[in-house]
Design an enzyme around this catalytic site. Structure first.
Site, short mmCIF file in Angstrom:
data_model
loop_
_atom_site.label_atom_id
_atom_site.label_comp_id
_atom_site.label_asym_id
_atom_site.label_seq_id
_atom_site.Cartn_x
_atom_site.Cartn_y
_atom_site.Cartn_z
N GLU A 1 12.80 -0.92 15.94
CA GLU A 1 13.03 -0.15 14.73
C GLU A 1 14.27 0.72 14.90
O GLU A 1 14.60 1.17 16.00
CB GLU A 1 11.82 0.73 14.41
CG GLU A 1 10.57 -0.04 14.04
CD GLU A 1 10.75 -0.87 12.79
OE1 GLU A 1 11.34 -0.35 11.81
OE2 GLU A 1 10.32 -2.03 12.79
N LYS B 1 6.46 -8.49 -41.02
CA LYS B 1 5.39 -8.16 -40.08
C LYS B 1 4.10 -8.88 -40.48
O LYS B 1 3.67 -8.83 -41.63
CB LYS B 1 5.18 -6.64 -40.05
CG LYS B 1 3.91 -6.17 -39.36
CD LYS B 1 2.93 -5.63 -40.39
CE LYS B 1 1.57 -5.39 -39.78
NZ LYS B 1 0.56 -5.07 -40.82
N ALA C 1 0.80 -1.22 0.00
CA ALA C 1 0.00 0.00 0.00
C ALA C 1 0.83 1.27 0.00
O ALA C 1 0.30 2.35 -0.24
CB ALA C 1 -0.94 0.01 1.21
N GLY C 2 2.13 1.18 0.28
CA GLY C 2 2.96 2.38 0.38
C GLY C 2 3.12 3.08 -0.96
O GLY C 2 3.13 2.45 -2.01
N ARG D 1 7.20 -2.55 -65.94
CA ARG D 1 8.07 -1.39 -65.78
C ARG D 1 8.09 -0.64 -67.10
O ARG D 1 7.81 -1.19 -68.16
CB ARG D 1 9.48 -1.81 -65.36
CG ARG D 1 10.18 -2.72 -66.36
CD ARG D 1 11.41 -3.36 -65.76
NE ARG D 1 12.10 -4.21 -66.73
CZ ARG D 1 12.91 -5.20 -66.41
NH1 ARG D 1 13.12 -5.49 -65.14
NH2 ARG D 1 13.52 -5.91 -67.35
N GLY E 1 15.16 -2.73 11.29
CA GLY E 1 14.79 -3.12 12.64
C GLY E 1 15.73 -4.20 13.14
O GLY E 1 16.07 -5.12 12.40
N ARG F 1 10.32 7.63 -2.37
CA ARG F 1 11.75 7.67 -2.68
C ARG F 1 12.06 7.15 -4.09
O ARG F 1 13.16 7.36 -4.59
CB ARG F 1 12.53 6.87 -1.64
CG ARG F 1 12.74 7.64 -0.34
CD ARG F 1 13.56 6.84 0.65
NE ARG F 1 12.77 5.82 1.31
CZ ARG F 1 13.27 4.89 2.13
NH1 ARG F 1 14.58 4.86 2.37
NH2 ARG F 1 12.50 4.00 2.71
N ASN G 1 12.12 -17.19 -53.50
CA ASN G 1 13.24 -16.25 -53.41
C ASN G 1 12.73 -14.85 -53.63
O ASN G 1 12.13 -14.54 -54.68
CB ASN G 1 14.32 -16.58 -54.44
CG ASN G 1 15.56 -15.72 -54.24
OD1 ASN G 1 16.47 -16.08 -53.50
ND2 ASN G 1 15.59 -14.57 -54.89
N GLN H 1 -6.23 -0.16 1.84
CA GLN H 1 -5.84 0.59 3.03
C GLN H 1 -5.93 2.06 2.67
O GLN H 1 -5.02 2.62 2.06
CB GLN H 1 -4.41 0.22 3.48
CG GLN H 1 -3.98 0.90 4.76
CD GLN H 1 -2.51 0.68 5.09
OE1 GLN H 1 -1.72 0.31 4.23
NE2 GLN H 1 -2.13 0.93 6.34
#
Length: 459
Positions: A155, A351, A11-12, A440, A140, A16, A377, A73
């Site tokens: 702690e 792709k 939950a923190g 072509r 701790g 940091r 080819n 929480q």
């Protein structure tokens, strides 16, 4: 066997980390750290798993799905307060509950299992997972009595000078008798420097009642590392990378430079695969025996067949058959299927296309939205023109066809079996089998014209 439960503390906010991404979702070797915790707990055969979430709860739910129940929480008031959020789901159940931090992705299932077994064999009300820390600052401390029993956990911020000299640290992972845990939590106070409800205070409460408190010390301190910032994240990545690479090498793969090879946890590699430096292999990739990967190749969620070679290339979400040669500098994009003994050469992009057995696209070509048969080819500079700005269309090249260099195949179009397309052609209509197609402009030579152009430039 006693029932087993798990509570994951996630939950923190993780301030940091200095990130918009919720802390426990930061990836370690391509997988969110909380997912590593769940994956290592699953083999323990838990009866229930609960993840306590707070900041970013919706994002965590997207990743975890149905693998764990989740409890919110709303206000973060310490680890003891977090565990008590699971009270409605666990309070009256018999059995053992393990409490784990969601930012400890390196603890293995073997350690979890050993902790459970030790706790139950000792008949303890609580068992602390401990480790000897080279530098225990910030952790701790586990304070033991004269009989070497756990007396209390202090702690760092609340520890006295003598207690700070202790190098056995609390890893933040515990096993509890489930009923004893939730009863003791009712008596935890927030009378401390942080004004929070500490889960370790449950240890002292149980001790004061003469309940048995045990400790199980893991020999590997690094396994217990918690991740609180980007430095620790990189350190965990390095540890897990080494663990994964060593597993593959012990199973018979050769990694020429394991320090510069990155393999995600879900990758399967068979014996006698050779992996060169700079390779990144991710997702649910399978690499069959005798294949060769790299150097500097990225593979994500692919099947690589036996004895195939991929050099300096990128492949994602694709199937690559046996004895295929790819690269250097090829790009195999999602939904490509490359048949056995095919060749994809330098600067070729494939792709959403299938390429049959023994077909070749050797140089500088784009094959997109195409079905290419066997023994075809495709010459240098060929493009399947699949997109008109709104829709994409299919190009079909049947078995044994030959496509000359610098050809444009404007989809939807089919080149028939055994047919030839002359170099430089732009094909807009189907080519029958066994035909030669030339599309072509007729060449015209204007003699002396080049000199006229040069003279004009001088003027």
């Amino acid at each position: 066997m006693a029932k087993r439960y798990a509570v994951i503390l996630a939950a923190g906010q993780g301030t940091r980390m200095k990130s918009k991404l919720y802390k426990v979702l930061h990836p370690v070797m391509g997988r969110p750290m909380v997912q590593h915790v769940i994956d290592q707990l699953n083999p323990v055969n838990l009866d229930k798993m609960i993840t306590i979430v707070g900041h970013g709860a919706e994002k965590v739910a997207e990743h975890i799905g149905n693998e764990s129940e989740m409890v919110l929480q709303g206000e973060q008031l310490g680890t003891g307060h977090a565990v008590i959020q699971a009270e409605d789901l666990l309070k009256n159940k018999d059995g053992t509950t393990i409490v784990v931090c969601g930012d400890t992705p390196l603890i293995t299932s073997e350690t979890y299992r050993s902790l459970f077994d030790h706790h139950e064999q000792e008949g303890a009300k609580a068992t602390v997972l401990t480790a000897k820390a080279p530098d225990p600052s910030g952790y701790g401390r586990v304070v033991r009595n004269d009989q070497n029993e756990v007396e209390r956990i202090v702690e760092h911020k609340d520890a006295e000078d003598a207690e700070r000299q202790v190098d056995e640290i609390n890893t933040g992972t515990y096993c509890f008798d489930n009923k004893a845990l939730f009863e003791a939590l009712q008596h935890v106070s927030n009378d401390n420097v942080q004004g929070e409800y500490y889960l370790p205070d449950v240890i002292e409460i149980l001790q004061s009642r003469d309940e048995k408190v045990s400790a199980f010390q893991t020999p590997d301190f690094e396994e217990t590392l918690g991740i609180n910032d980007r430095v620790a994240l990189a350190h965990a990545e390095k540890i897990l990378k080494k663990r994964i690479n060593e597993k593959h090498m012990r199973n018979g793969a050769t990694l020429i430079d394991p320090d510069n090879t990155y393999i995600s946890p879900d990758v399967t590699i068979e014996q006698d695969v050779l992996i060169h430096p700079g390779s990144i292999i991710k997702g649910s990739t399978t690499i069959k025996a005798d294949a060769e990967i790299g150097p500097h190749t990225e593979i994500d969620n692919c099947y690589i067949g036996q004895a195939s070679i991929i050099k300096q290339s990128v492949a994602k979400d694709s199937y690559i058959g046996d004895r295929v040669q790819i690269g250097p500098y090829s790009h195999i994009r999602p939904e490509a299927s490359i048949g056995n003994e095919a060749k994809i050469g330098n600067f070729v992009e494939v792709k959403k296309s299938s390429l049959g057995n023994k077909s070749k696209v050797s140089h500088l070509s784009y094959i997109g939205d195409a079905e290419v048969g066997s023994n075809v080819n495709i010459g240098c500079g060929t493009i399947t023109v699949n997109y008109d700005g709104k829709n994409k269309y299919l190009t079909t090249i049947e078995d044994d066809a030959f496509i000359g260099c610098n050809s444009n195949l404007v989809a939807p179009v089919t080149v028939g079996e055994g047919s030839y397309v002359a170099a430089g052609s732009t094909i807009t209509k189907d080519v029958p089998e066994d035909a030669l197609s030339i599309a072509r402009a007729r060449q015209a030579n204007k003699e002396g014209y080049a000199s006229r152009i040069r003279n004009q430039k001088k003027d």
